[in-house]
Design an enzyme around this catalytic site. Structure first.
Site, short mmCIF file in Angstrom:
data_model
loop_
_atom_site.label_atom_id
_atom_site.label_comp_id
_atom_site.label_asym_id
_atom_site.label_seq_id
_atom_site.Cartn_x
_atom_site.Cartn_y
_atom_site.Cartn_z
N SER A 39 1.25 -0.89 -0.25
CA SER A 39 0.17 -0.30 -0.36
C SER A 39 0.99 1.04 -0.09
O SER A 39 1.52 1.36 -0.79
CB SER A 39 -1.12 -0.06 1.42
OG SER A 39 -2.10 0.51 1.28
N ASP A 161 -5.98 -2.77 -2.74
CA ASP A 161 -4.53 -2.52 -1.69
C ASP A 161 -4.24 -3.88 -1.44
O ASP A 161 -5.12 -4.96 -0.28
CB ASP A 161 -5.54 -2.07 -0.14
CG ASP A 161 -4.78 -1.39 0.73
OD1 ASP A 161 -3.87 -2.09 0.89
OD2 ASP A 161 -4.91 0.24 1.25
#
Length: 285
Positions: A39, A161
């Protein structure tokens, strides 16, 4: 270069702590042979490999309204994205805060970007060695938070993500063959994730009804995260890995206050400076 694996946790704007840590290490010319970014950690990771101290900080902390990547509710309803991902992964690297693609692609550091495959609900550890657009697409996918960002298609597969499936890829790092593992966390010591509320679980299942494995992964994320933290703390206590984490209260995930962000960045920098001799000692053991 040090033969070691560096793991960079995400956490959206909490990633400014990591950029403080890495900026100090870059000043000291401390580079590891392997980086795994998740991320916001993937954005930090590529800037570390491209040897650009200050770049992640500048992308994440600014006063200029026109460079803001926070879209607000009206644009969120239109674009289905709370953050302006085109700004972050196109205008920033190519115009506003130029990314040094040449240095990145010439580097012999193995750089893995963690994404969550929406079909399988499993983490993938992706690399890119020549295609500029695909590299930024990997970072974009890795940073696309569920419910507030659209999925990102890579090679015909939808991704989100990386933190959903593997927030802190310690098990993956243990398989890498490196004896030394450095973990940069963005949460305070002892942090554990709470289960998602029934309402949020319902939202996940509705939003990803075509991707049930993705929904299940998001709903049960806290279990995986908490088990991982137990493993991290065990390995740290045994002296097998080196962990650095914030020792002051963390900023929120979508913090926009300039001073709060800058102070959290400076905490990362100062803490790494203070801990540097301990890190070197760990590397030499």
């Amino acid at each position: 270069m040090h033969h070691a694996t560096m793991i960079l946790e995400g956490g959206a704007t909490r990633g400014v702590f990591t950029s403080g840590v890495l900026d100090y290490l870059m000043e000291k010319e401390f580079y590891t042979s392997h980086v795994i970014g998740v991320s916001a950690g993937s954005c930090n990771g590529v800037d570390y490999v491209s040897r650009q101290p200050g770049r992640t900080r500048d992308c994440m902390i600014h006063r200029e309204k026109e460079y803001s990547y926070y879209q607000g509710v009206r644009r969120f309803l239109k674009d289905k994205s709370l953050l302006n991902m085109d700004m972050i992964f196109d205008r920033y690297p190519n115009e506003i805060y130029p990314f040094d693609y040449d240095t990145f692609f010439a580097s012999n550091i193995k750089c893995e970007i963690v994404t969550t495959n929406c079909v399988t609900g499993k983490a993938e550890y992706m690399e890119e060695h020549s295609d500029r657009e695909r590299l930024m697409r990997l970072c974009r996918a890795s940073s696309s938070m569920p419910l507030v960002s659209p999925m990102v298609n890579i090679d015909g597969v939808p991704y989100l993500d990386g933190g959903v499936a593997d927030s802190v890829p310690i098990r993956h790092a243990l398989k890498s063959g490196n004896d030394k593992i450095i973990v940069v966390l963005t949460r305070n010591p002892g942090y554990r994730k709470k289960p998602v509320s029934k309402g949020t679980a319902k939202l996940y299942r509705k939003a990803y009804k075509s991707y049930p494995k993705m929904a299940a992964c998001a709903v049960h994320r806290n279990r995986m995260y908490n088990r991982t933290m137990e493993l991290v703390e065990k390995l740290e206590a045994e002296g097998r890995i080196y962990v650095i984490r914030p020792m002051v209260p963390t900023v929120s995930r979508l913090e926009r206050d300039y001073d709060k962000l800058m102070s959290f960045y400076e905490h990362g920098y100062a803490l790494m400076k203070k801990e540097y001799t301990n890190l070197l000692r760990y590397m030499e053991e």
